[in-house]
Write a protein that holds these residues in place. Structure first.
Motif, mmCIF file in Angstrom:
data_model
loop_
_atom_site.group_PDB
_atom_site.id
_atom_site.type_symbol
_atom_site.label_atom_id
_atom_site.label_comp_id
_atom_site.label_asym_id
_atom_site.label_seq_id
_atom_site.Cartn_x
_atom_site.Cartn_y
_atom_site.Cartn_z
ATOM 1 N N VAL A 96 37.240 54.214 39.607
ATOM 2 C CA VAL A 96 36.324 53.366 38.835
ATOM 3 C C VAL A 96 35.931 54.081 37.542
ATOM 4 O O VAL A 96 35.906 53.480 36.461
ATOM 5 C CB VAL A 96 35.068 53.027 39.665
ATOM 6 N N GLU A 97 35.642 55.359 37.658
ATOM 7 C CA GLU A 97 35.223 56.154 36.498
ATOM 8 C C GLU A 97 36.288 56.172 35.419
ATOM 9 O O GLU A 97 35.976 56.214 34.223
ATOM 10 C CB GLU A 97 34.919 57.578 36.967
ATOM 11 N N ALA A 98 37.552 56.115 35.817
ATOM 12 C CA ALA A 98 38.653 56.175 34.850
ATOM 13 C C ALA A 98 38.614 55.021 33.859
ATOM 14 O O ALA A 98 39.119 55.131 32.734
ATOM 15 C CB ALA A 98 39.994 56.170 35.588
ATOM 16 N N GLY A 99 38.003 53.900 34.259
ATOM 17 C CA GLY A 99 37.948 52.744 33.367
ATOM 18 C C GLY A 99 36.944 52.873 32.246
ATOM 19 O O GLY A 99 36.981 52.102 31.273
ATOM 20 N N GLY A 100 36.019 53.826 32.364
ATOM 21 C CA GLY A 100 35.069 54.085 31.288
ATOM 22 C C GLY A 100 33.926 53.096 31.180
ATOM 23 O O GLY A 100 33.186 53.116 30.191
ATOM 24 N N ASN A 101 33.737 52.231 32.174
ATOM 25 C CA ASN A 101 32.655 51.246 32.137
ATOM 26 C C ASN A 101 31.515 51.750 33.022
ATOM 27 O O ASN A 101 31.623 51.759 34.252
ATOM 28 C CB ASN A 101 33.157 49.885 32.635
ATOM 29 N N LEU A 102 30.425 52.170 32.411
ATOM 30 C CA LEU A 102 29.328 52.777 33.152
ATOM 31 C C LEU A 102 28.601 51.782 34.048
ATOM 32 O O LEU A 102 28.057 52.158 35.087
ATOM 33 C CB LEU A 102 28.338 53.430 32.180
ATOM 34 N N LEU A 144 30.038 49.224 35.693
ATOM 35 C CA LEU A 144 30.857 49.101 36.889
ATOM 36 C C LEU A 144 30.753 50.354 37.757
ATOM 37 O O LEU A 144 30.762 50.263 38.987
ATOM 38 C CB LEU A 144 32.316 48.850 36.513
ATOM 39 N N LEU A 145 30.641 51.510 37.115
ATOM 40 C CA LEU A 145 30.488 52.753 37.870
ATOM 41 C C LEU A 145 29.161 52.756 38.623
ATOM 42 O O LEU A 145 29.085 53.205 39.773
ATOM 43 C CB LEU A 145 30.562 53.956 36.929
ATOM 44 N N ASP A 146 28.121 52.217 38.004
ATOM 45 C CA ASP A 146 26.816 52.121 38.672
ATOM 46 C C ASP A 146 26.894 51.184 39.871
ATOM 47 O O ASP A 146 26.328 51.469 40.944
ATOM 48 C CB ASP A 146 25.766 51.625 37.675
ATOM 49 N N VAL A 147 27.593 50.072 39.725
ATOM 50 C CA VAL A 147 27.780 49.148 40.849
ATOM 51 C C VAL A 147 28.510 49.862 41.984
ATOM 52 O O VAL A 147 28.133 49.750 43.160
ATOM 53 C CB VAL A 147 28.572 47.904 40.404
ATOM 54 N N SER A 148 29.545 50.603 41.642
ATOM 55 C CA SER A 148 30.304 51.354 42.651
ATOM 56 C C SER A 148 29.423 52.370 43.361
ATOM 57 O O SER A 148 29.480 52.512 44.594
ATOM 58 C CB SER A 148 31.486 52.060 41.983
#
Length: 236
Positions: free
Chosen positions: A161-167, A169-173
């Motif tokens: 998820v982190e690889a996508g660079g969207n913080l 989405l990372l927070d949701v994960s």
């Protein structure tokens, strides 16, 4: 000059629940401690799904009165970790089939999207970074060290998820991590029986990154999640 005699004070061990400075903790701080301890026990498998928790026993184990334990349990019920039955105790909830399927599906979408959004160089670099960690994962599973493996595998999957660079989405994960930990804990026997399969499936994900094949990664991830947790997942 007159010297006063030195009087040695007796040093007593703190009472159960008492702080080192001799003061009793506030109800709020004790309730927070009770909440954290019970929640931690649920997540690490100490309190297994389907088990009944006793308010009295928890209070004794934690060295505090029943009042903060009751507050901690009430908060856990609000968060849907337990169901309280008056005069009987608190039942540790298990994720139902729909919750398991939804969690696996959410992870599939988040992780596959992260890898798809990453650059080709980013995917290959991630593969090189993750490869050495497979040794640690195998060691943890072989030693039946569930807590260590769960920590390692959550970090492993988070990196996609982190690889996508969207913080966002990372927070949701990250907010799904506790449910993932609970599910892995409930499936501990399956994990210990599938050591080679789990590591091979993780290696297949890394190989799809190295090959710069996001579509192949998504399919390998879908298969991995179904093999580990059971629900049928649709394609991305």
């Amino acid at each position: 000059m007159t010297f006063l005699p030195v009087v040695e004070r007796e040093v007593r061990a703190p009472m159960p629940g008492q702080r080192d400075d001799g003061r009793m903790p506030t109800t709020d701080s004790a309730a927070e401690r009770a909440y954290a301890a019970i929640r931690g026990g649920i997540l690490d498998g100490t309190h297994r799904p389907g088990s009944m928790l006793s308010e009295n026993e928890l209070a004794t184990q934690l060295g505090m009165s029943r009042t903060p334990v009751r507050a901690g349990l009430s908060r856990l019920q609000d968060e849907e970790w337990i169901t309280i039955y008056p005069k009987r105790g608190a039942l540790v909830r298990a994720l139902n089939d729909r919750e398991i399927a939804d969690l696996a599906d959410a992870r599939l979408i988040l992780e596959a999207m992260g890898v798809q959004r990453a650059s080709s160089d980013g995917r290959r670099a991630l593969a090189e970074r993750l490869e050495p960690g497979l040794v640690d994962q195998r060691e943890a599973l072989t030693a039946r060290d569930l807590d260590r493996f769960v920590t390692l595998t959550i970090a492993f999957h988070r990196s996609f998820v982190e690889a996508g660079g969207n913080l966002t989405l990372l927070d949701v994960s990250d907010r799904l991590a506790d449910r993932q930990r609970l599910l892995l804990s409930a499936h501990r026997d399956t994990l210990f029986d599938r050591v080679d399969d789990v590591i091979d499936e993780h290696r297949a994900l890394i190989e799809r990154l190295r090959a710069d094949d996001p579509a192949g990664f998504a399919e390998a991830l879908r298969t991995h999640l179904m093999d580990t947790h059971g629900p049928e997942l649709g394609p991305i």
